[in-house]
Design a protein around this motif. Structure first.
Motif, short mmCIF file in Angstrom:
data_model
loop_
_atom_site.label_atom_id
_atom_site.label_comp_id
_atom_site.label_asym_id
_atom_site.label_seq_id
_atom_site.Cartn_x
_atom_site.Cartn_y
_atom_site.Cartn_z
N PRO A 96 -7.12 10.19 51.44
CA PRO A 96 -6.04 10.69 50.59
C PRO A 96 -4.69 10.81 51.31
CG PRO A 96 -7.75 12.38 50.85
CD PRO A 96 -8.23 11.13 51.52
N VAL A 97 -4.70 11.08 52.62
CA VAL A 97 -3.43 11.10 53.37
C VAL A 97 -2.80 9.72 53.29
CG1 VAL A 97 -2.44 11.21 55.70
CG2 VAL A 97 -4.00 13.01 54.94
N GLN A 98 -3.59 8.69 53.55
CA GLN A 98 -3.07 7.33 53.51
C GLN A 98 -2.65 6.92 52.10
OE1 GLN A 98 -6.41 5.28 55.32
NE2 GLN A 98 -5.28 5.09 57.27
N THR A 99 -3.44 7.30 51.12
CA THR A 99 -3.13 6.93 49.73
C THR A 99 -1.82 7.56 49.29
OG1 THR A 99 -5.47 6.68 49.22
CG2 THR A 99 -4.00 6.99 47.35
N LEU A 100 -1.63 8.85 49.57
CA LEU A 100 -0.37 9.50 49.20
C LEU A 100 0.79 8.90 49.98
CD1 LEU A 100 1.46 11.55 47.86
CD2 LEU A 100 0.67 13.26 49.52
N ALA A 101 0.63 8.69 51.27
CA ALA A 101 1.70 8.10 52.08
C ALA A 101 2.12 6.75 51.49
CB ALA A 101 1.25 7.94 53.53
N CYS A 102 1.16 5.93 51.17
CA CYS A 102 1.47 4.61 50.63
C CYS A 102 2.07 4.70 49.23
CB CYS A 102 0.23 3.73 50.65
SG CYS A 102 -0.20 3.24 52.35
N ALA A 103 1.63 5.66 48.44
CA ALA A 103 2.22 5.84 47.11
C ALA A 103 3.69 6.22 47.23
CB ALA A 103 1.46 6.91 46.32
N LEU A 104 4.00 7.15 48.13
CA LEU A 104 5.39 7.56 48.33
C LEU A 104 6.24 6.43 48.88
CD1 LEU A 104 4.85 11.13 49.84
CD2 LEU A 104 5.62 10.57 47.52
N LEU A 105 5.66 5.62 49.75
CA LEU A 105 6.38 4.51 50.37
C LEU A 105 6.36 3.25 49.51
CD1 LEU A 105 5.04 5.04 53.98
CD2 LEU A 105 7.42 5.34 53.24
N GLN A 106 5.60 3.29 48.43
CA GLN A 106 5.45 2.16 47.52
C GLN A 106 4.99 0.91 48.27
OE1 GLN A 106 9.15 1.89 45.34
NE2 GLN A 106 8.74 3.80 44.27
N ARG A 107 3.89 1.10 48.99
CA ARG A 107 3.31 -0.01 49.74
C ARG A 107 1.80 0.00 49.57
NH1 ARG A 107 2.90 0.89 56.20
NH2 ARG A 107 1.07 -0.37 55.90
#
Length: 179
Positions: A96-107
């Motif tokens: 979930p850390v990676q999923t949220l980070a990528c969602a915020l970064l749109q990647r």
């Protein structure tokens, strides 16, 4: 020689402080929120909810720390967060850390290594209010499992997003250099 399988104690490192405080603040939010928002009781187990909020607090704290230092030392801090987690928790919390980070970064998350947390440099100029809202909406969708949030879900998402950002602010202040 240290016992085989033992990991170094990382609780006093910046990564250890972030992960421990994130867990503490996530648990205390739900103690408060369960009373104020009885709708939360219809969502998945407390472990899942606390894990998701802990991930949001960690990401928010890393964004704040990266802004403060203009990116200096961030790969060490990001790696320190991942390594501060016991392996059993790491396997549950890093996705979930990676999923949220990528969602915020749109990647896309697909290119990340299992313990990698991407740089948040692209978010440096994003207003806090926009990040709080984005984190809250991510939490609302992740906690509820719904593609479309109902008004009650949006209220809970907003409260969780604000809680994550406020908790991260306290952690970032704790880690700020003195003087």
């Amino acid at each position: 020689m240290p016992e085989q399988g033992r990991r170094p104690d990382r609780k006093d490192t910046p990564g250890g402080v972030i992960t421990a405080r994130a867990f503490k603040y996530a648990g205390s939010f739900y103690d408060f929120a369960d009373e104020k928002y009885p709708e939360l009781r219809g969502y998945p187990t407390e472990i899942a909810r606390v894990t998701l909020l802990q991930a949001a607090i960690i990401v928010a704290a890393l964004i704040m720390m990266e802004r403060r230092t203009k990116g200096a030392g961030m790969s060490d801090l990001h790696g320190g967060v991942a390594l501060a987690l016991p392996p059993s928790v790491r396997d549950r919390l890093m996705p979930p850390v990676q999923t949220l980070a990528c969602a915020l970064l749109q990647r896309d998350r697909g290119g990340l290594k299992p313990l990698e947390i991407p740089s948040f440099a692209a978010l440096a100029g994003t207003p806090d209010a926009a990040l709080v809202k984005a984190v809250g909406l991510w939490l609302g969708h992740a906690i509820s499992g719904k593609k479309t949030l109902e008004p009650a879900d949006e209220t809970i998402a907003g409260a969780a997003g604000r809680s994550a950002w406020t908790s991260a602010t306290m952690i970032a202040r704790m880690l700020a250099p003195k003087g």
